[in-house]
Scaffold this active site. Structure first.
Site, PDB file in Angstrom:
ATOM      1  N   TYR A   1      -3.962  -8.644   1.310  1.00  0.00           N
ATOM      2  CA  TYR A   1      -4.089  -9.583   0.203  1.00  0.00           C
ATOM      3  C   TYR A   1      -4.061  -8.867  -1.135  1.00  0.00           C
ATOM      4  CZ  TYR A   1      -9.016  -8.408  -0.777  1.00  0.00           C
ATOM      5  OH  TYR A   1     -10.173  -7.764  -1.138  1.00  0.00           O
TER       6      TYR A   1
ATOM      7  N   LYS B   1      -5.373  -2.874   1.460  1.00  0.00           N
ATOM      8  CA  LYS B   1      -6.153  -4.037   1.049  1.00  0.00           C
ATOM      9  C   LYS B   1      -6.050  -5.117   2.119  1.00  0.00           C
ATOM     10  CE  LYS B   1      -7.061  -6.500  -3.308  1.00  0.00           C
ATOM     11  NZ  LYS B   1      -8.510  -6.386  -3.262  1.00  0.00           N
TER      12      LYS B   1
HETATM   13  N1  PMP Z   1     -12.622  -1.814  -4.423  1.00  0.00           N
HETATM   14  C1  PMP Z   1     -12.737  -2.876  -3.608  1.00  0.00           C
HETATM   15  C2  PMP Z   1     -13.403  -2.689  -2.273  1.00  0.00           C
HETATM   16  C3  PMP Z   1     -12.245  -4.143  -3.995  1.00  0.00           C
HETATM   17  O1  PMP Z   1     -12.341  -5.192  -3.157  1.00  0.00           O
HETATM   18  C4  PMP Z   1     -11.662  -4.293  -5.282  1.00  0.00           C
HETATM   19  C5  PMP Z   1     -11.191  -5.634  -5.746  1.00  0.00           C
HETATM   20  N2  PMP Z   1     -10.025  -6.034  -5.139  1.00  0.00           N
HETATM   21  C6  PMP Z   1     -11.577  -3.149  -6.100  1.00  0.00           C
HETATM   22  C7  PMP Z   1     -12.059  -1.938  -5.640  1.00  0.00           C
HETATM   23  C8  PMP Z   1     -10.972  -3.245  -7.473  1.00  0.00           C
HETATM   24  O2  PMP Z   1      -9.581  -3.379  -7.394  1.00  0.00           O
HETATM   25  P1  PMP Z   1      -8.758  -4.117  -8.543  1.00  0.00           P
HETATM   26  O3  PMP Z   1      -9.126  -3.434  -9.837  1.00  0.00           O
HETATM   27  O4  PMP Z   1      -7.342  -3.881  -8.177  1.00  0.00           O
HETATM   28  O5  PMP Z   1      -9.153  -5.535  -8.518  1.00  0.00           O
END
Ligand code: PMP
Length: 283
Positions: free
Chosen positions: A33, A146
């Site tokens: 995702y 992710k």
């Molecule tokens: N780490 C984790 C475990 C997350 O779920 C997220 C959010 N998606 C992030 C870091 C931050 O990523 P981003 O800045 O791309 O939202």
């Protein structure tokens, strides 16, 4: 403004969207995702999110998914919703097939997009900062992908709420400070920042990389290196970064105040800089 879903080519009200029970995302967590933020009717850092999506899809040997098709689905659903300040969730599962651990011989990845009003951070969290607890990182060894397998993150967040604080920070068995439950973590030690390197043990956040870029422009040194709980607790500032988190000050960890227990100047400055960027973006 309607909250919408895109499901394999059709856009509909979100509550009408249904996926089959044999979707592999549902049965195996075999899905990836992205979560993209819309500001003033424009999507922030969409291409970086699509880059990371491609990394996730490749890492899990998914069948080819067209980047153009995904981009069109995201933009079209977002535009049709008319929601200017939106949270756009994109999920791609390996497909629908009779339950069997092995990859199906022929499956069509299922693409789902939902567009909802963004969850704004409560103003008091921004003004006063948040408190967090630390938890042992029990996640698997590929947090750089992710995937929708977020149970460890869900349990950590719930533990934080039940402890009366806002969030949790993962610390490895060896004592390395990793990241938040849905965010990356930075600390300030004197004149420089520290954050965990982009290894398979964390998700390399898009916000994290935008922040590192901003720091470069502002002459703030960022060292991507491992650090432990003592370093975390003795930091001058601590903050979380993420697409929905933006930049969020952390003022207490496991009941211990960070510095004077107030959001720090570097945190607030970086929050403003990120806000500026988010409000002048492209798509
Ligand atoms: N780490 C984790 C475990 C997350 O779920 C997220 C959010 N998606 C992030 C870091 C931050 O990523 P981003 O800045 O791309 O939202």
């Amino acid at each position: 403004m309607p909250e919408l879903a895109f499901l394999n080519g059709n856009i509909m009200p979100i509550e009408e969207a249904r996926v089959p029970v044999e979707d592999r995302g549902y049965q195996f967590g075999d899905a990836v995702y992205e979560y993209v933020a819309g500001y003033k009717g424009r999507l922030f850092a969409l291409e970086q999110h699509l880059d990371r999506l491609e990394h996730s899809l490749r890492a899990l040997d998914f069948p080819i998914v067209s980047r153009d098709q995904v981009r069109r689905a995201v933009i079209e659903t977002f535009k049709q919703s008319g929601i200017e300040r939106a949270g756009v969730y994109l999920q791609i599962s390996r497909g629908v097939a009779p339950r069997n651990h092995a990859f199906p011989a022929h499956s069509q990845p299922q693409i789902v997009v939902t567009v909802r009003h963004a969850h704004e951070t409560p103003p008091e969290h921004l003004q006063k900062g948040i408190r967090v607890v630390t938890v042992t990182d029990i996640r698997w060894g590929r947090c750089d992908i992710k995937t929708v397998q977020l149970l460890a993150n869900v349990l950590a967040k719930q533990k934080a709420l039940e402890s009366g604080v806002e969030d949790a920070i993962f610390i490895s068995n060896e004592g390395v400070v990793r990241e938040g439950t849905a965010s990356n973590l930075f600390i300030r030690c004197a004149d420089h920042l520290l954050t965990h390197p982009a290894t398979p043990q964390i998700l390399a956040g898009i916000t994290r990389s935008v922040l590192i870029e901003i720091c470069g422009e502002q002459g703030i040194q960022v060292h991507q290196q491992f650090f432990d709980r003592n370093t975390l607790l003795s930091a001058d500032e601590v903050f979380l970064t993420g697409t929905s988190t933006e930049v969020l000050p952390v003022i207490a960890i496991d009941g211990r105040k960070i510095a004077d227990g107030q959001p720090g100047p570097t945190t607030l400055n970086l929050r403003r800089e990120l806000e500026k960027r988010a409000n002048q973006n492209d798509v």
